[in-house]
Scaffold this active site. Structure first.
Site, PDB file in Angstrom:
ATOM      1  NE  ARG A   1     -11.440   6.286-137.995  1.00 32.17           N
ATOM      2  CZ  ARG A   1     -11.120   7.549-137.738  1.00 32.17           C
ATOM      3  NH1 ARG A   1      -9.854   7.863-137.483  1.00 32.17           N
ATOM      4  NH2 ARG A   1     -12.031   8.495-137.741  1.00 32.17           N
TER       5      ARG A   1
ATOM      6  CB  CYS B   1     -25.479   6.793-128.112  1.00 34.68           C
ATOM      7  SG  CYS B   1     -26.469   8.204-127.552  1.00 34.68           S
ATOM      8  CB  CYS B   2     -24.607   1.199-128.868  1.00 31.81           C
ATOM      9  SG  CYS B   2     -25.805   1.271-130.217  1.00 31.81           S
TER      10      CYS B   2
ATOM     11  CB  CYS C   1     -31.124  -3.749-133.605  1.00 34.92           C
ATOM     12  SG  CYS C   1     -30.778  -2.105-134.255  1.00 34.92           S
TER      13      CYS C   1
END
Length: 394
Positions: free
Chosen positions: A19, A213-214, A82
């Site tokens: 955001r 968790c990333c 990733c």
């Protein structure tokens, strides 16, 4: 004869939540400009570009770099999940090492959406089909849990069952990540947390809670690579070299072993072993590592995959403080993916930037003392693992 590869400049922008982030083109251009400025070269000196991103339309790399000028050079767009950023670095390194180019930029960026990762294409076979089938056969499938958390949470459960590890061991890794990130102005999450807070955060899958968790984040990072001859001719800093690098993909064991293999343990170990052999060093020589901690469970597994501690001993490795300052090796001084964030295409090059700063002595409050070698581990399921060893030379 192969040429030695200099990391002449690095640059990145602070990672941000979706955001709060700018569009990918603006982020990529900013990171590229920072790397060029750090190297002290103009974009007109760059002869090739390798640009990594996972979520974006084709030729997004050109859209980002054209803000620097339209020089007509080859721009190659890269997607390896990733490990995309380090794959771009791998290709840039090859271009210099083989003499195909004298000065190359590797750029990675990602403009991500909020929430867990998901497939963008529902009208064709999923690239994770084999991984899903193996996971279902080993532990079943939870339609309500994110697929990546099922992979890595399942791997953590398999490890804990095999070695009798208390789940709080994984939580300690998240606490350590925040402590390191407190000194990193590029990280998204810098506030300290406790083991209790980690364990009490919402359960995601297996031993994984939300704070293990990333987060999905946006960002960009870049590196300028060149030959020693180019550096000398242009008066560039040639104190950091890529000493060795290896990329591996999946072996049959990924799909016929256990959950540790499903999440790339064998890929990572093979790449690390190749790097150690090529460089003539061992894991005992490493004092700082940026490794792929997409989940706390993967950081623990990677300690052993990289040979930092023998298989089955990661719990003691953590308990003894050997994964942080004052211990054997500082893992993720940046705060890692867990705290810095994980914009997929940028991660590998952000790891590169952190380690270059460490070798130059420019990491400020994160600085690890006496660093001459620095190791990078970046993995993408599907799959690819890239391990890179950097060296400081006088």
């Amino acid at each position: 004869m192969s040429k030695r590869v200099v990391v002449a400049g690095v640059g990145m922008i602070p990672f941000k939540t979706p955001r709060n982030a700018e569009p990918y083109g603006a982020m990529g251009e900013q990171a590229a400009r920072k790397a060029l400025a750090d190297a002290g070269v103009d974009y007109t000196s760059v002869q090739q570009a390798y640009v990594g991103y996972v979520y974006g339309d084709s030729t997004s790399g050109q859209a980002a770099l054209y803000g620097l000028g339209q020089s007509g050079i080859p721009i190659v767009n890269v997607n390896n999940n990733c490990s995309t950023g380090s794959t771009a670095l791998f290709l840039a390194r090859q271009a210099i090492e083989t003499g195909a180019a004298e000065c190359v930029i590797a750029l990675g960026f990602e403009q991500m959406q909020r929430g867990a990762l998901g497939s963008m294409w529902s009208d064709r076979p999923n690239a994770f089909g084999r991984f899903n089938d193996s996971t279902k056969a080993l532990q079943g499938w939870d339609n309500d849990a994110p697929f990546a958390a099922q992979y890595f949470g399942g791997a953590g459960t398999a490890y804990a069952n095999k070695y009798g590890v208390d789940p709080k061991v994984f939580a300690q890794i998240a606490v350590k990540a925040r402590k390191h990130a407190a000194n990193n102005p590029y990280a998204v999450f810098r506030d300290p947390i406790t083991v209790e807070q980690v364990l009490e955060s919402p359960r995601i899958f297996g031993p994984l809670t939300r704070l293990q968790c990333c987060p999905p984040t946006c960002g960009a990072a870049a590196a300028i690579l060149c030959s020693e001859q180019f550096a000398a001719a242009h008066g560039l800093d040639d104190s950091v070299l890529i000493k060795a690098q290896a990329m591996t993909t999946d072996f049959p064991s990924t799909f016929s072993g256990d959950m540790l293999r499903v999440v790339g343990y064998d890929m990572a170990k093979a790449a690390a072993d190749q790097v150690y052999e090529a460089a003539g060093v061992g894991p005992e020589d490493i004092r700082v590592v940026e490794l792929h901690d997409c989940f706390t469970t993967n950081e623990l597994l990677t300690y052993e995959g990289l040979g930092l501690t023998p298989e089955g001993t990661a719990e003691k490795f953590i308990a003894d403080g050997n994964n942080t300052y004052g211990g054997q090796v500082v893992t993720n001084p940046s705060g890692g993916l867990l705290s810095k964030g994980h914009p997929l295409g940028a991660t590998g090059l952000a790891q590169c930037a952190e380690l270059v700063w460490q070798l130059r002595g420019q990491a400020q409050g994160r600085q690890v003392e006496g660093v001459n070698l620095a190791l990078q581990h970046n993995i993408g399921l599907g799959g690819a693992a890239v391990v890179t060893l950097y060296e400081k030379v006088s």
